[in-house]
Write an enzyme that holds these catalytic residues in place. Structure first.
Site, short mmCIF file in Angstrom:
data_model
loop_
_atom_site.label_atom_id
_atom_site.label_comp_id
_atom_site.label_asym_id
_atom_site.label_seq_id
_atom_site.Cartn_x
_atom_site.Cartn_y
_atom_site.Cartn_z
CE LYS A 66 -4.11 1.95 2.57
NZ LYS A 66 -5.00 1.79 3.79
CB SER A 141 -8.21 3.59 2.63
OG SER A 141 -7.22 3.06 3.71
CB SER A 165 -8.34 0.74 5.59
OG SER A 165 -8.93 2.04 5.52
N1 GLN Z 1 -13.04 4.21 6.38
C1 GLN Z 1 -12.24 4.70 7.54
C2 GLN Z 1 -12.05 6.09 7.52
O1 GLN Z 1 -12.39 6.79 6.71
C3 GLN Z 1 -11.43 3.89 7.95
C4 GLN Z 1 -9.97 4.28 7.22
C5 GLN Z 1 -8.85 3.24 7.52
O2 GLN Z 1 -9.05 2.30 8.28
N2 GLN Z 1 -7.81 3.70 7.21
O3 GLN Z 1 -11.34 6.55 8.40
#
Ligand code: GLN
Length: 473
Positions: A66, A141, A165
């Protein structure tokens, strides 16, 4: 044979027999990327020539990373314009651990900017598509990592999970996504979003691969004071034990009104399957669940606003060319470099931490976080693991939620609590909707008991066919 379609443990078997080479594997992945990634946009930094050079020198398995995990001298941008051109001078600890196993670093995967999001739509590189339906989001994400594994453009990949994410995109793309216990894997070299919630996790084609990759990246690291000094078990061996007699809790708060009917049915069927494999399932309550989203969006944005203060045009990435003087340079660089969602989070977090509001928002959120953690501690006195859906709906259409941040935030309703409590969780496929979209099953475990959740996942996977399905792309 299309080697890119195989799991890591299948490839290891073929390599051991001498039937194939590491270069064969990389070539098959490169072909797959050439064919599919124009439509998917899962991969953001990828250099064929470099990959083949590495494949000739290094006798390990290829891995995608990532874009928020530092790889020395390679572009690492968190899919944000503010880190344009940034090449870290050092490797994250997980990268060092992979290189010690001769892993071939393939490149970087797309993500929501700074990991803020659930759909990979906020990336400066454009949206990643879901391999099961190109009009839909892959989740986020870590959408790039999930999509490239699902589409067989990768054998396996690393992601990060602050509020879901890794698990949510795994669920929406039909792969296995594991978020380890907070402290299990070093965060050194993971560009911080919310330091008390972030963990690096794995995206793999099956549970055995998750166990193998977790073992490789886990362990104490003096460079991360929150990493914990505990032995790392041989997960891949331990998960093969059956699950007879395990006690599983099914929290009523995770089967809410308004959730998708097909998702609910697939998860209920999975629970029956687990019972037929010898587990005892009982309904439980995690009473503070309803506060999780609110608590998370205070804690996570507060920490993000502080972590992102370092991007000011002085040391990293972008510097505005329009500025007059240093203050103006900070302002213009941040104004030009951050996208809308990043700005929204910085403003929200700074507000929650500001004097006069600190007690009412941030401090109160920390107190409720403790209650959420206690819900799990109480449940785990009696139960070995907790079973829930990963997300309330299957993958939604691109653009469907971009105008309304609150509906986007609610996508994470089932994954956020695990980060607040610091416990491990895995998502795996447990069915498909009528329109052929994957449904994710989430298994949550006690702190540092990745072994049990992977064991449940492995047994379920052996008893079902879901993980073997491939998207048509
Ligand atoms: N979707 C969640 C957020 O927007 C989690 C994101 C993540 O785990 N990096 O913060």
């Amino acid at each position: 044979m299309e080697l890119n379609r195989l799991s890591a443990h299948e490839l290891m078997g073929l390599l051991d027999k001498g039937d194939i080479s590491h270069v064969d594997i990389c070539n098959s992945i490169i072909d797959s990327i050439d064919k599919k990634d124009k439509s998917l946009n899962a991969i953001v930094n990828f250099d064929k020539g470099k990959v083949l050079e590495r494949a000739n020198a290094q006798k390990g398995l290829p891995v995608f990373i990532k874009d928020n995990i530092c790889v020395k001298d390679e572009l690492t941008t968190c899919s944000s314009n503010i880190l344009k051109g940034f090449r870290p001078p050092y490797n994250a600890t997980v990268i060092e651990k992979l290189l010690n196993r001769n892993a071939i670093l393939m490149g970087k995967t797309n993500m929501d900017e700074f990991a803020f999001g659930s759909s990979t739509e906020t990336s400066c590189y454009g949206t990643t598509k879901n391999p099961w339906d190109l009009e839909r989001i892959p989740g986020g994400s870590s959408g790039g990592s999930a999509a490239c594994v699902a589409a067989d453009e990768a054998i396996w990949a690393l992601g990060s999970d602050t509020g879901g994410s890794v698990r949510q995109p795994a669920g929406l793309c039909g792969v296995v996504g594991l978020k380890p216990t907070y402290g299990r894997v070093s965060r050194y070299g993971l560009i911080a979003f919310a330091s008390s919630l972030d963990q690096i996790g794995t995206l793999t084609k099956d549970t055995e691969d998750a166990a193998i990759l977790l073992k490789i990246i886990s362990g104490h690291d003096p460079m991360d004071s929150t990493s914990v000094d505990r032995p790392v078990p041989d997960y891949a061996k331990l998960i093969k034990k059956d699950i007879k007699g395990l006690k599983l809790g099914i929290p009523k708060e995770y089967f809410i009104e308004g959730m998708d009917k097909e998702v609910k049915q697939s998860v209920l069927d999975a629970i029956k399957k687990l019972e037929s494999l010898g587990a005892a399932c009982e309904n439980i309550s995690l009473p503070h669940t309803e506060y999780a989203v609110a608590v998370y969006y205070l804690v996570a944005t507060a920490e993000a606003s502080s972590n992102l203060a370092r991007f000011d045009g002085v040391q990293y990435g972008l510097r505005s060319s329009q500025a007059k003087g240093v203050i103006d340079m900070h302002k213009k660089t941040r104004g030009e470099g951050f996208g809308d969602e990043a700005k929204r989070r910085i403003i929200l977090g700074a507000f929650a931490l500001s004097s006069g509001y600190y007690d009412a928002y941030y401090l109160r959120a920390l107190k409720v976080r403790t209650l959420i953690k206690k819900d799990f501690e109480d449940a785990f006195k009696k139960y070995d693991a907790i079973i829930t859906p990963t997300s309330p709906t299957p993958a939604f259409k691109i653009g469907e939620k971009t105008e309304d941040p609150l509906t986007m935030y609610l996508c994470d309703i089932f994954t956020i609590s695990a980060n607040l409590a610091g416990i491990p969780g895995v998502s795996m496929p447990c069915g498909f909707t009528k329109s052929n979209l994957p449904v994710g099953l989430q298994i949550l475990g006690k702190a540092f008991d990745e072994e049990t959740i992977l064991r449940i996942a492995y047994n379920y996977e052996q008893g079902t066919e879901w993980s073997k399905r491939k998207p048509g792309i």
